[in-house]
Design a protein around this motif. Sequence first.
Motif, PDB file in Angstrom:
ATOM      1  N   SER A 184      19.713  13.136 -12.415  1.00 18.42           N
ATOM      2  CA  SER A 184      20.707  14.154 -12.071  1.00 18.42           C
ATOM      3  C   SER A 184      21.959  13.587 -11.412  1.00 18.42           C
ATOM      4  O   SER A 184      22.922  14.324 -11.194  1.00 18.42           O
ATOM      5  N   TYR A 185      21.946  12.285 -11.082  1.00 17.80           N
ATOM      6  CA  TYR A 185      23.070  11.686 -10.360  1.00 17.80           C
ATOM      7  C   TYR A 185      23.595  10.455 -11.098  1.00 17.80           C
ATOM      8  O   TYR A 185      22.862   9.795 -11.835  1.00 17.80           O
ATOM      9  N   ASP A 186      24.882  10.154 -10.851  1.00 24.41           N
ATOM     10  CA  ASP A 186      25.461   8.932 -11.405  1.00 24.41           C
ATOM     11  C   ASP A 186      24.865   7.701 -10.731  1.00 24.41           C
ATOM     12  O   ASP A 186      24.625   6.681 -11.378  1.00 24.41           O
ATOM     13  N   LEU A 187      24.643   7.802  -9.424  1.00 25.72           N
ATOM     14  CA  LEU A 187      24.105   6.670  -8.671  1.00 25.72           C
ATOM     15  C   LEU A 187      23.196   7.185  -7.558  1.00 25.72           C
ATOM     16  O   LEU A 187      23.596   8.044  -6.772  1.00 25.72           O
ATOM     17  N   GLU A 238      30.040  -1.297  -0.433  1.00 31.04           N
ATOM     18  CA  GLU A 238      30.337  -2.248  -1.507  1.00 31.04           C
ATOM     19  C   GLU A 238      29.340  -2.103  -2.654  1.00 31.04           C
ATOM     20  O   GLU A 238      29.710  -2.200  -3.828  1.00 31.04           O
ATOM     21  N   LEU A 239      28.078  -1.857  -2.314  1.00 31.69           N
ATOM     22  CA  LEU A 239      27.051  -1.655  -3.334  1.00 31.69           C
ATOM     23  C   LEU A 239      27.413  -0.485  -4.244  1.00 31.69           C
ATOM     24  O   LEU A 239      27.362  -0.593  -5.478  1.00 31.69           O
ATOM     25  N   VAL A 240      27.786   0.633  -3.643  1.00 32.82           N
ATOM     26  CA  VAL A 240      28.144   1.819  -4.425  1.00 32.82           C
ATOM     27  C   VAL A 240      29.409   1.561  -5.243  1.00 32.82           C
ATOM     28  O   VAL A 240      29.475   1.880  -6.435  1.00 32.82           O
ATOM     29  N   GLU A 297      28.279   9.423   5.022  1.00 35.13           N
ATOM     30  CA  GLU A 297      29.680   9.024   4.890  1.00 35.13           C
ATOM     31  C   GLU A 297      30.066   8.523   3.497  1.00 35.13           C
ATOM     32  O   GLU A 297      31.133   8.871   2.978  1.00 35.13           O
ATOM     33  N   ILE A 298      29.227   7.708   2.888  1.00 38.20           N
ATOM     34  CA  ILE A 298      29.634   6.997   1.674  1.00 38.20           C
ATOM     35  C   ILE A 298      29.825   7.907   0.460  1.00 38.20           C
ATOM     36  O   ILE A 298      30.819   7.751  -0.274  1.00 38.20           O
ATOM     37  N   PRO A 299      28.937   8.867   0.181  1.00 39.00           N
ATOM     38  CA  PRO A 299      29.174   9.722  -0.999  1.00 39.00           C
ATOM     39  C   PRO A 299      30.528  10.424  -0.974  1.00 39.00           C
ATOM     40  O   PRO A 299      31.121  10.675  -2.031  1.00 39.00           O
ATOM     41  N   GLN A 300      31.049  10.715   0.219  1.00 36.90           N
ATOM     42  CA  GLN A 300      32.349  11.376   0.323  1.00 36.90           C
ATOM     43  C   GLN A 300      33.488  10.465  -0.135  1.00 36.90           C
ATOM     44  O   GLN A 300      34.546  10.945  -0.555  1.00 36.90           O
TER      45      GLN A 300
END
Length: 267
Positions: A16-19, A104-106, A45-48
């Motif tokens: 259901s998700y890209d990552l 950085e991973l994302v 924080e990061i998904p935003q």
Amino acid sequence: EVMQLNGNNFNTIIESYDLVVINFYADWCHYSKLLKPIYETASNEIPQLFASHKVVFAKVDCDHQLELCSQQKVRKYPTIRIAKFGSLARKEYRGARTIEGFTELVQNNLASLVKEIVDLKELEKYTDGFFMGYFESKSSKEFEVYDSVARIVVDDGAVDFLAGFGPTVDKLHPPGQAIVTFHPGKKHVEVDNKAFQGQFVVSELLKWCTEVSKVLVREVNFHNAEEIVEERKSLLILLRLKNKHAEYESKFVDIVRRDLMQKRDEL
């Protein structure tokens, strides 16, 4: 908030998700405890920062999900893995477990890994094996699928994904029809189906790309040694100095191709 995964929702969430960043943990583990506040902050924080993509941080409690963690071959805690565009990456994340490291991973895993070819003569420099896609435009559905598959496959093997668009490749594919071909390097298994014949959906293209780009010999280095050992297969290793005896590497590949093909799943 970190999403809790279990045997019932694991595949559904991944698809259901890209990552999806996944933390396989155990409450009693000291290092899992140290990671927990960092991981929760990263999840908030990061998904935003990547709002144009569907990104989620998830976790699996391996004390209560023994079967799931066994299926995923989790042998230590915490283990961090990712799923991209519905496919679970084979490699675990071994980078910095910090907000910066997870960011950085994302970022790296959402970035396009397809290299655009503007002159077909550029193909001459790619000798280690590559995929070549011929598309009408970057906005085509077929290229979107190709781009998604590239982000998954590049993580697992030494192979480039290249693409040409419009006038650059007009004469090399029928109007309105996208084409993807594979050009193996010396280290790849020889295959007959070097042109993709299926439908342009991620599952079909991914399956074909994975099959045709299998390598005979993998290079062992500081970054992947632990991962290779964890596969628990017998190892046949050629040791040589980096800048010497290159001819032995070629002979080694030839021996593997000639004598050991039937044992590829064991070695």
